[in-house]
Design a protein around this motif. Sequence first.
Motif, mmCIF file in Angstrom:
data_model
loop_
_atom_site.group_PDB
_atom_site.id
_atom_site.type_symbol
_atom_site.label_atom_id
_atom_site.label_comp_id
_atom_site.label_asym_id
_atom_site.label_seq_id
_atom_site.Cartn_x
_atom_site.Cartn_y
_atom_site.Cartn_z
ATOM 1 N N VAL A 1 5.104 13.620 -6.014
ATOM 2 C CA VAL A 1 5.559 13.292 -7.367
ATOM 3 C C VAL A 1 6.570 14.347 -7.775
ATOM 4 N N LEU B 1 0.342 4.460 -10.157
ATOM 5 C CA LEU B 1 0.590 5.901 -10.134
ATOM 6 C C LEU B 1 -0.717 6.673 -9.992
ATOM 7 N N ASP C 1 0.822 -1.214 0.000
ATOM 8 C CA ASP C 1 0.000 0.000 0.000
ATOM 9 C C ASP C 1 0.856 1.264 0.000
ATOM 10 N N HIS C 2 0.225 2.354 -0.394
ATOM 11 C CA HIS C 2 0.885 3.653 -0.522
ATOM 12 C C HIS C 2 1.495 4.133 0.790
ATOM 13 N N HIS C 3 0.779 3.963 1.877
ATOM 14 C CA HIS C 3 1.239 4.489 3.164
ATOM 15 C C HIS C 3 2.506 3.781 3.652
ATOM 16 N N LEU D 1 0.075 12.315 -3.111
ATOM 17 C CA LEU D 1 1.366 11.959 -2.523
ATOM 18 C C LEU D 1 2.475 12.526 -3.417
ATOM 19 N N LEU E 1 5.304 5.246 1.444
ATOM 20 C CA LEU E 1 5.583 6.633 1.809
ATOM 21 C C LEU E 1 6.330 6.710 3.144
ATOM 22 N N LEU F 1 2.806 -1.706 -6.486
ATOM 23 C CA LEU F 1 2.154 -0.656 -5.717
ATOM 24 C C LEU F 1 0.651 -0.722 -5.957
ATOM 25 N N TYR G 1 5.587 0.160 -10.205
ATOM 26 C CA TYR G 1 4.281 0.748 -10.516
ATOM 27 C C TYR G 1 4.175 1.066 -11.996
ATOM 28 N N ILE H 1 6.617 9.136 -9.363
ATOM 29 C CA ILE H 1 6.671 9.172 -7.907
ATOM 30 C C ILE H 1 8.040 9.723 -7.512
ATOM 31 N N TRP I 1 -1.610 6.826 -6.383
ATOM 32 C CA TRP I 1 -0.631 7.657 -5.671
ATOM 33 C C TRP I 1 -0.961 9.135 -5.870
ATOM 34 N N LYS I 2 -1.176 9.507 -7.131
ATOM 35 C CA LYS I 2 -1.486 10.904 -7.439
ATOM 36 C C LYS I 2 -2.863 11.294 -6.906
#
Length: 122
Positions: A117, A107, A18-20, A115, A23, A103, A77, A50, A110-111
């Motif tokens: 980029v 993308l 996951d994204h978190h 988050l 990050l 991911l 990704y 990213i 994410w966007k």
Amino acid sequence: MNDKKIELLTTYLSLYIDHHTVLADMQNATGKYVVLDVRNAPAQVKKDQIKGAIAMPAKDLATRIGELDPAKTYVVYDWTGGTTLGKTALLVLLSAGFEAYELAGALEGWKGMQLPVETLAD
């Protein structure tokens, strides 16, 4: 029948990160994840990526695998979660013995979560 479905879903979900999680790792100076942008497009088409990702197109990954550190865990990704480049890259990495994930949400996700980029130079 449900046991087989549960097993399939468990395996499927184990391919994603996951994204978190990614990050949080990016904010750690000794992070364990390396993010790979595996989109098969030039910078002028991609426009952004990213923040901190390494561009390594899926079509070139097998021939560039020697550039990767086997001690790292790779997160690949693509444009969106519905495309196959991320899955193709993940297959190459896992087949070569690397620890790797795709991911979740790619993308686009994410966007969508706003988050970090970075803009790519043409």
